[in-house]
Every structure is written in structure tokens, then in C-alpha cells.
Enzyme design. Structure first.
Site, short mmCIF file in Angstrom:
data_model
loop_
_atom_site.label_atom_id
_atom_site.label_comp_id
_atom_site.label_asym_id
_atom_site.label_seq_id
_atom_site.Cartn_x
_atom_site.Cartn_y
_atom_site.Cartn_z
N SER A 156 0.85 -1.19 0.00
CA SER A 156 0.00 0.00 0.00
C SER A 156 0.88 1.24 0.00
CB SER A 156 -0.89 -0.01 1.25
OG SER A 156 -1.53 1.24 1.46
N TYR A 169 -3.33 0.47 10.83
CA TYR A 169 -3.20 0.05 9.44
C TYR A 169 -1.83 0.41 8.89
CZ TYR A 169 -4.12 -0.45 4.45
OH TYR A 169 -4.05 -0.82 3.13
#
Length: 287
Positions: A156, A169
Site C-alpha cells: 500500500s 493500518y
């Protein structure tokens, strides 16, 4: 016109004859990657927890006969081993593993969560986003050694930059980046391990059960802003972009012929998030 087209066939793709296993393959980027792999000539097993999503993903594949679905939880080592065994039994081998299943924390900041919420959310997010990747590679590495195959992890923009999620996260995706690099070292020279660092896109990515977000998806959250409100902006596009636009890097990294010397690398397919700077100079002005 190509020779294949003249003969009535189809031109060979970059993954002709390959076999892949994609976790979290029932929706979002996992489904898009699985379909792209099939279009490139591969046979693919998709793994997920939602049987209906998996069934629909198989039906929608370019060639459903070359896609197989396994209902399983990536936090369960035995289920992952069974998925690998099923893949080899059905297709004869395993060339590429795509650890992809994940959940997002919806940018919940540290100061907006209690200690109890943080503890429960950390355990859940890390179990799915990090342990799930680690267990998937453990289940698959023996077959990947046999095939001189590869692992292509979904990373990501949050693997490199802040504010792609909350602290949990972001920490999980930084951990995945380190995991990718460590496994690239440990599995060389037989198995290549790389990653694709994706930016925002229109997916059904869900949140943690610990925060009562299991039924919440990013796509629905964007829609709640109103019919005329644009989704979050990214330099090259916005976050409503179709996941299919992000799949080429996975094909490149899966192909021995195209990326044979590459391992321990993360290709950023983030729409320019890494060069845009920060939306605000500080994230704690509300404190």
C-alpha cells in the site's frame, strides 16, 4: 494481425501455463488480479471467507474453467495448507502466490480510540494483514521452490507514507513491506518475493470487526459523501478508480520471463500519492 489471430486462436499472455493462488480473491484488487492472471493465460485459485463473492468472481472470470474458489480464512494455517494442496491437485503446480487479503482501519486516529479498542483492533488487523501473509507464504513456499516461483504481495502507499490509514493500518502495511524484504532474502535464490504498493481505488475493502466495521466498505463510504461530492483526490486519478487499472504490475512481477532478476522490490502504483505532499501540515490540530 498476429499469427494467433490469423489461425483463429488468441495471442499468448505473459502468464501462459502459470498457476497462481490469490488470497482475498473474491473482491477488490484480489479479484481484479485473479481475472487479469486468467486473461494472461494462468489458472488461478482464489481464497476468501465469503462464499457468494467467490462464486460470483469465478462466474465473471474470462475463463471460469481456469479459476477455482476455496472458502478459507487466512488466519488459519491448516486452511491455507489445504488451499495450496487443492491448487496443486487441480492444476498440477503452484507458480505464484499473491497474499492480498486485508482490512482497513478507516483512518481511526490514536486519540479517537480507547486503549481497549486499540488492543482489539491491533490484534485483528495484524492477524489479517500481517500474520495472514506470513502464514500464506509458509503454506506455499515448498511448492514455490519446486516451480522456481514467486510471491507478489499487495502492499500500500501506507507501506511508505503516513495518513493512508490510522496508526494500526499504517503499522501493519509497514510490517508487510519489511516482511516482503525479509522473505526475499530468506527464499532466494529459488523463490522471488516482491510487492505492489497500491493507492486508493474503488473496492469493497472492509473494516475490523473490533470497531463494528465488518460490513462497511470503502466504496460505500465514498458514496455517503453525496451524489455530487467527488471521492478523495489523487494526482493521476481519484479513489473511484477501478482496481483493474492496478493489475499490470502483478503480471510483471509474477512473470519469470519479464522480471526474473527482481526480488525484494515494491512497485508503487499509487497514482502519485508519494509525490503530492501532505493534505495538512499536521494531523493533530484538533487536539
Amino acid at each position: 494481425m498476429t499469427d494467433a489471430e490469423q489461425s483463429g486462436g488468441h495471442p499468448a499472455g505473459w502468464l501462459e501455463g502459470y498457476v497462481a493462488l490469490v488470497t482475498g480473491g473474491g473482491s477488490g484488487i484480489g479479484r481484479a488480479v485473479a481475472h487479469r492472471f486468467v486473461a494472461e493465460g494462468a489458472s488461478v485459485t482464489i481464497l476468501g471467507r465469503d462464499a457468494d463473492q467467490l462464486t460470483e468472481a469465478v462466474k465473471a472470470a474470462p475463463d471460469p474453467s481456469r479459476m477455482h474458489a476455496v472458502e478459507a480464512d487466512t488466519r488459519d494455517s491448516a486452511q491455507l495448507h489445504q488451499a495450496v494442496d487443492d491448487t496443486v491437485s487441480r492444476f498440477g503446480k503452484l507458480d505464484t502466490l499473491v497474499p492480498n487479503a486485508g482490512i482497513w482501519d478507516y483512518q481511526r486516529q490514536l486519540t479517537r480510540l480507547s486503549g481497549e479498542d486499540l488492543a482489539a483492533t491491533f490484534d485483528e488487523v495484524f492477524a489479517v494483514n500481517v500474520k495472514g501473509y506470513l502464514l500464506a507464504v509458509e503454506a506455499a513456499w515448498r511448492e514455490l521452490v519446486r516451480s522456481r516461483g514467486s510471491v507478489v504481495m499487495t502492499l500500500s502507499n501506507a507501506s511508505f507514507y503516513v495518513n493512508g490509514g490510522g496508526p494500526i493500518y499504517t503499522a501493519s502495511k509497514h510490517a508487510c513491506l519489511g516482511l516482503m524484504r525479509e522473505l526475499a532474502y530468506e527464499l532466494a535464490p529459488k523463490v522471488r518475493v516482491n510487492g505492489v504498493a497500491c493507492g486508493g481505488m474503488n473496492t469493497d475493502l472492509r473494516g475490523p470487526e473490533a470497531l463494528s466495521m465488518r460490513e462497511r466498505s470503502i466504496a460505500a463510504s465514498f458514496a455517503k459523501k453525496g451524489p455530487n461530492a467527488p471521492p478523495p483526490s489523487i494526482p493521476l486519478h481519484d479513489s473511484s478508480t477501478d482496481p483493474r487499472d492496478f493489475t499490470a504490475a502483478y503480471v510483471l512481477l509474477a512473470s519469470r520471463e519479464q522480471s526474473g532478476p527482481m526480488t525484494g522490490q515494491a512497485i508503487s502504483v499509487d497514482g502519485g500519492i508519494g509525490v503530492r505532499g501532505f493534505a495538512t501540515p499536521a494531523g493533530g490540530d484538533h487536539l
